[in-house]
Design a protein around this motif. Sequence first.
Motif, PDB file in Angstrom:
ATOM      1  N   THR A   1     -87.350 -52.913  26.718  1.00 20.12           N
ATOM      2  CA  THR A   1     -86.273 -51.921  26.821  1.00 20.12           C
ATOM      3  C   THR A   1     -86.763 -50.575  27.357  1.00 20.12           C
ATOM      4  OG1 THR A   1     -86.542 -50.955  24.600  1.00 20.12           O
ATOM      5  CG2 THR A   1     -85.179 -52.953  24.777  1.00 20.12           C
TER       6      THR A   1
ATOM      7  N   ILE B   1     -83.330 -52.118  20.382  1.00 22.50           N
ATOM      8  CA  ILE B   1     -82.973 -53.399  20.986  1.00 22.50           C
ATOM      9  C   ILE B   1     -81.467 -53.604  20.988  1.00 22.50           C
ATOM     10  CG2 ILE B   1     -83.198 -55.901  20.736  1.00 22.50           C
ATOM     11  CD1 ILE B   1     -86.033 -55.335  19.586  1.00 22.50           C
TER      12      ILE B   1
ATOM     13  N   LEU C   1     -89.682 -57.652  22.994  1.00 28.54           N
ATOM     14  CA  LEU C   1     -88.298 -57.217  23.209  1.00 28.54           C
ATOM     15  C   LEU C   1     -88.217 -55.698  23.255  1.00 28.54           C
ATOM     16  CD1 LEU C   1     -86.163 -59.623  20.972  1.00 28.54           C
ATOM     17  CD2 LEU C   1     -86.333 -59.596  23.461  1.00 28.54           C
TER      18      LEU C   1
ATOM     19  N   SER D   1     -79.072 -54.597  24.014  1.00 30.79           N
ATOM     20  CA  SER D   1     -78.361 -55.879  23.990  1.00 30.79           C
ATOM     21  C   SER D   1     -76.847 -55.673  23.996  1.00 30.79           C
ATOM     22  CB  SER D   1     -78.778 -56.703  22.766  1.00 30.79           C
ATOM     23  OG  SER D   1     -78.441 -56.052  21.555  1.00 30.79           O
TER      24      SER D   1
END
Length: 306
Positions: A263, A181, A259, A185
């Motif tokens: 991805t 993640i 989340l 991000s």
Amino acid sequence: MFDKAEKVGVVGLGNMGGAIGANLCRKGFYVLGFDVLESARAKLAAAGGCAAESVEDIARSCRYIILALPSVRAFETVVERIMDAAEPGTIVLECSTLPLKDKLRVKSKLEGTSIVMLDSPLSGTGAQAKTGDLSVYISGDEQAVMKVIPIVKGFSRSHYYLGEFGNGMKMKCVANLLVTIHNESSAEAMLLGVRSGLPAQLVYDVISDSAGMSRIFQVRGPMMVHREWRPATMTNDLYRKDLGIINEALSEFGVHAPLFQATLPIYQRAVDNGHADDDTAALYAVLEDMSVNASAAGESAYGGKS
């Protein structure tokens, strides 16, 4: 008391194993290493270690053996060869990132022998491994763990004893879910700054001193600033193995992870769009292309017309 004159074997001299061997050499350990690639063996020799001709050579010479292997097949093969040649009381520090079920299956083959295997995956990138900035998640027989701690300290920043064999890989999945993640991000945040008109270096410098900072942003942010994806500390192609292991763990333990799941298409796009051998920092380039294409089509970042 551990004697540094005791030979330490390292099998698998890639980004992680090669760095482990080199760091142990710098700390004064006698390191004997093997890899199927002659170039990897030569690098260890240049760092002060000795290149072995085979896994069996290491098994016959070393009571302590570190494994840093790329696949389950390599792991199975190496352990079988160690079993054929190892001295009684050999301790194997298994540092590879592999499915827990496979580690348990291969470990079961050692039952009835005097060889002890410890599940000890590593947290950190190849670049961090070079500087000894790794954390080791050790699990398995506690007495054996105590014997290898001096070796672990020779190539890592920190280590944690996590109890029964397999807890190391469980913790590795937790850490890698966050890494997955944070890679994404970090790329999203960097790209937002650049496309809004901020200099990439300024974004990195300011965020590095903010609440949004992470170790992944620290490590991969500079690659995004300079748009340089090589040398890779973890390639997108190789990281697919880790993504699969995390997915298996999420399924096994019934965890919903939206989340993480979000991805996965981006990592796959990186592989499909020419970044298979690039560092995972190249997610930035993937998002950049997606943003440019969306703008050209008059779409928002969410797929609808802007």
